[in-house]
Motif scaffolding. Structure first.
Motif, PDB file in Angstrom:
ATOM      1  N   LEU A   1      -8.405  71.440 -61.464  1.00 27.68           N
ATOM      2  CA  LEU A   1      -7.511  71.912 -60.418  1.00 27.68           C
ATOM      3  C   LEU A   1      -6.066  71.617 -60.780  1.00 27.68           C
ATOM      4  O   LEU A   1      -5.777  70.610 -61.419  1.00 27.68           O
ATOM      5  CB  LEU A   1      -7.817  71.204 -59.091  1.00 27.68           C
ATOM      6  N   ARG A   2      -5.167  72.490 -60.344  1.00 27.59           N
ATOM      7  CA  ARG A   2      -3.744  72.167 -60.351  1.00 27.59           C
ATOM      8  C   ARG A   2      -3.473  71.610 -58.952  1.00 27.59           C
ATOM      9  O   ARG A   2      -3.642  72.312 -57.963  1.00 27.59           O
ATOM     10  CB  ARG A   2      -2.885  73.396 -60.614  1.00 27.59           C
ATOM     11  N   VAL A   3      -3.070  70.347 -58.906  1.00 30.30           N
ATOM     12  CA  VAL A   3      -2.917  69.644 -57.635  1.00 30.30           C
ATOM     13  C   VAL A   3      -1.454  69.266 -57.425  1.00 30.30           C
ATOM     14  O   VAL A   3      -0.797  68.737 -58.323  1.00 30.30           O
ATOM     15  CB  VAL A   3      -3.784  68.362 -57.612  1.00 30.30           C
ATOM     16  N   GLY A   4      -0.954  69.550 -56.229  1.00 31.86           N
ATOM     17  CA  GLY A   4       0.384  69.134 -55.828  1.00 31.86           C
ATOM     18  C   GLY A   4       0.264  68.096 -54.731  1.00 31.86           C
ATOM     19  O   GLY A   4      -0.428  68.326 -53.741  1.00 31.86           O
ATOM     20  N   TRP A   5       0.913  66.946 -54.909  1.00 34.71           N
ATOM     21  CA  TRP A   5       0.836  65.887 -53.907  1.00 34.71           C
ATOM     22  C   TRP A   5       2.123  65.081 -53.887  1.00 34.71           C
ATOM     23  O   TRP A   5       2.930  65.127 -54.810  1.00 34.71           O
ATOM     24  CB  TRP A   5      -0.357  64.976 -54.151  1.00 34.71           C
ATOM     25  N   GLN A   6       2.292  64.344 -52.806  1.00 40.28           N
ATOM     26  CA  GLN A   6       3.452  63.486 -52.640  1.00 40.28           C
ATOM     27  C   GLN A   6       2.986  62.039 -52.715  1.00 40.28           C
ATOM     28  O   GLN A   6       2.082  61.628 -51.978  1.00 40.28           O
ATOM     29  CB  GLN A   6       4.130  63.757 -51.306  1.00 40.28           C
TER      30      GLN A   6
ATOM     31  N   PRO B   1       3.279  57.820 -52.418  1.00 40.61           N
ATOM     32  CA  PRO B   1       3.768  56.983 -51.313  1.00 40.61           C
ATOM     33  C   PRO B   1       5.279  56.743 -51.359  1.00 40.61           C
ATOM     34  O   PRO B   1       5.896  56.543 -50.318  1.00 40.61           O
ATOM     35  CB  PRO B   1       3.008  55.671 -51.490  1.00 40.61           C
ATOM     36  N   ASP B   2       5.883  56.793 -52.551  1.00 39.94           N
ATOM     37  CA  ASP B   2       7.328  56.576 -52.652  1.00 39.94           C
ATOM     38  C   ASP B   2       8.138  57.858 -52.403  1.00 39.94           C
ATOM     39  O   ASP B   2       9.347  57.868 -52.532  1.00 39.94           O
ATOM     40  CB  ASP B   2       7.700  55.971 -54.001  1.00 39.94           C
ATOM     41  N   GLY B   3       7.452  58.958 -52.053  1.00 38.82           N
ATOM     42  CA  GLY B   3       8.122  60.201 -51.697  1.00 38.82           C
ATOM     43  C   GLY B   3       8.301  61.199 -52.833  1.00 38.82           C
ATOM     44  O   GLY B   3       8.765  62.307 -52.595  1.00 38.82           O
ATOM     45  N   ARG B   4       7.947  60.813 -54.066  1.00 40.69           N
ATOM     46  CA  ARG B   4       8.094  61.742 -55.193  1.00 40.69           C
ATOM     47  C   ARG B   4       6.986  62.787 -55.166  1.00 40.69           C
ATOM     48  O   ARG B   4       5.859  62.500 -54.795  1.00 40.69           O
ATOM     49  CB  ARG B   4       8.061  60.989 -56.519  1.00 40.69           C
ATOM     50  N   TRP B   5       7.334  64.005 -55.608  1.00 38.92           N
ATOM     51  CA  TRP B   5       6.373  65.099 -55.689  1.00 38.92           C
ATOM     52  C   TRP B   5       5.798  65.175 -57.094  1.00 38.92           C
ATOM     53  O   TRP B   5       6.504  64.964 -58.073  1.00 38.92           O
ATOM     54  CB  TRP B   5       7.044  66.419 -55.332  1.00 38.92           C
ATOM     55  N   HIS B   6       4.509  65.510 -57.168  1.00 43.55           N
ATOM     56  CA  HIS B   6       3.813  65.642 -58.438  1.00 43.55           C
ATOM     57  C   HIS B   6       3.010  66.941 -58.428  1.00 43.55           C
ATOM     58  O   HIS B   6       2.445  67.306 -57.398  1.00 43.55           O
ATOM     59  CB  HIS B   6       2.827  64.484 -58.648  1.00 43.55           C
ATOM     60  N   ILE B   7       2.941  67.588 -59.567  1.00 40.86           N
ATOM     61  CA  ILE B   7       2.046  68.723 -59.774  1.00 40.86           C
ATOM     62  C   ILE B   7       1.428  68.522 -61.148  1.00 40.86           C
ATOM     63  O   ILE B   7       2.154  68.430 -62.138  1.00 40.86           O
ATOM     64  CB  ILE B   7       2.775  70.069 -59.703  1.00 40.86           C
ATOM     65  N   GLU B   8       0.099  68.414 -61.178  1.00 39.26           N
ATOM     66  CA  GLU B   8      -0.598  68.150 -62.445  1.00 39.26           C
ATOM     67  C   GLU B   8      -1.940  68.849 -62.461  1.00 39.26           C
ATOM     68  O   GLU B   8      -2.576  68.991 -61.419  1.00 39.26           O
ATOM     69  CB  GLU B   8      -0.896  66.651 -62.598  1.00 39.26           C
ATOM     70  N   PRO B   9      -2.399  69.216 -63.654  1.00 36.14           N
ATOM     71  CA  PRO B   9      -3.795  69.649 -63.776  1.00 36.14           C
ATOM     72  C   PRO B   9      -4.678  68.400 -63.774  1.00 36.14           C
ATOM     73  O   PRO B   9      -4.386  67.434 -64.486  1.00 36.14           O
ATOM     74  CB  PRO B   9      -3.830  70.365 -65.126  1.00 36.14           C
ATOM     75  N   LEU B  10      -5.706  68.410 -62.946  1.00 37.76           N
ATOM     76  CA  LEU B  10      -6.597  67.257 -62.808  1.00 37.76           C
ATOM     77  C   LEU B  10      -8.048  67.714 -62.809  1.00 37.76           C
ATOM     78  O   LEU B  10      -8.350  68.823 -62.370  1.00 37.76           O
ATOM     79  CB  LEU B  10      -6.332  66.510 -61.496  1.00 37.76           C
ATOM     80  N   LEU B  11      -8.918  66.834 -63.250  1.00 45.10           N
ATOM     81  CA  LEU B  11     -10.356  67.052 -63.115  1.00 45.10           C
ATOM     82  C   LEU B  11     -10.835  66.170 -61.978  1.00 45.10           C
ATOM     83  O   LEU B  11     -10.837  64.943 -62.091  1.00 45.10           O
ATOM     84  CB  LEU B  11     -11.094  66.691 -64.406  1.00 45.10           C
ATOM     85  N   PRO B  12     -11.212  66.758 -60.830  1.00 43.05           N
ATOM     86  CA  PRO B  12     -11.697  65.941 -59.722  1.00 43.05           C
ATOM     87  C   PRO B  12     -13.060  65.343 -60.068  1.00 43.05           C
ATOM     88  O   PRO B  12     -13.928  66.038 -60.598  1.00 43.05           O
ATOM     89  CB  PRO B  12     -11.801  66.927 -58.559  1.00 43.05           C
ATOM     90  N   VAL B  13     -13.241  64.063 -59.786  1.00 41.63           N
ATOM     91  CA  VAL B  13     -14.453  63.350 -60.168  1.00 41.63           C
ATOM     92  C   VAL B  13     -15.254  62.894 -58.957  1.00 41.63           C
ATOM     93  O   VAL B  13     -16.482  62.935 -58.963  1.00 41.63           O
ATOM     94  CB  VAL B  13     -14.089  62.130 -61.051  1.00 41.63           C
ATOM     95  N   ASP B  14     -14.575  62.463 -57.893  1.00 44.77           N
ATOM     96  CA  ASP B  14     -15.285  61.905 -56.743  1.00 44.77           C
ATOM     97  C   ASP B  14     -14.361  61.894 -55.533  1.00 44.77           C
ATOM     98  O   ASP B  14     -13.141  62.004 -55.655  1.00 44.77           O
ATOM     99  CB  ASP B  14     -15.733  60.472 -57.063  1.00 44.77           C
TER     100      ASP B  14
END
Length: 78
Positions: free
Chosen positions: A25-30, A32-45
């Motif tokens: 998945l390409r996941v976008g999240w914020q 806890p320190d407020g920074r935004w991230h977008i990364e390709p990830l393999l969801p495991v659990d």
């Protein structure tokens, strides 16, 4: 007390399906320190701890990552 807000069942189910099917998945999240991230990830659990839910995933370089589900803003299959 936590500021966690449960996510919708449809979103949770979509993450479960990606885990079972091994879909990256390409996941976008914020963080806890407020920074935004977008990364390709393999969801495991998906895990629950102290009434909060988390996605456990592997980064492209193989390092594990834990993201609280209500911090995820969007995701899409790659």
């Amino acid at each position: 007390m936590s500021d966690y807000h449960p996510i919708g069942c449809e979103t949770y189910a979509a993450l479960e399906i990606a885990i079972v099917q091994g879909t990256r998945l390409r996941v976008g999240w914020q963080s806890p320190d407020g920074r935004w991230h977008i990364e390709p990830l393999l969801p495991v659990d998906l895990r629950t701890r102290e009434h909060e839910e988390f996605l456990i995933a592997q980064r492209a370089v193989g390092r594990p990552l834990e993201i609280r589900l209500d911090r995820i803003r969007r995701f899409m299959p790659l």
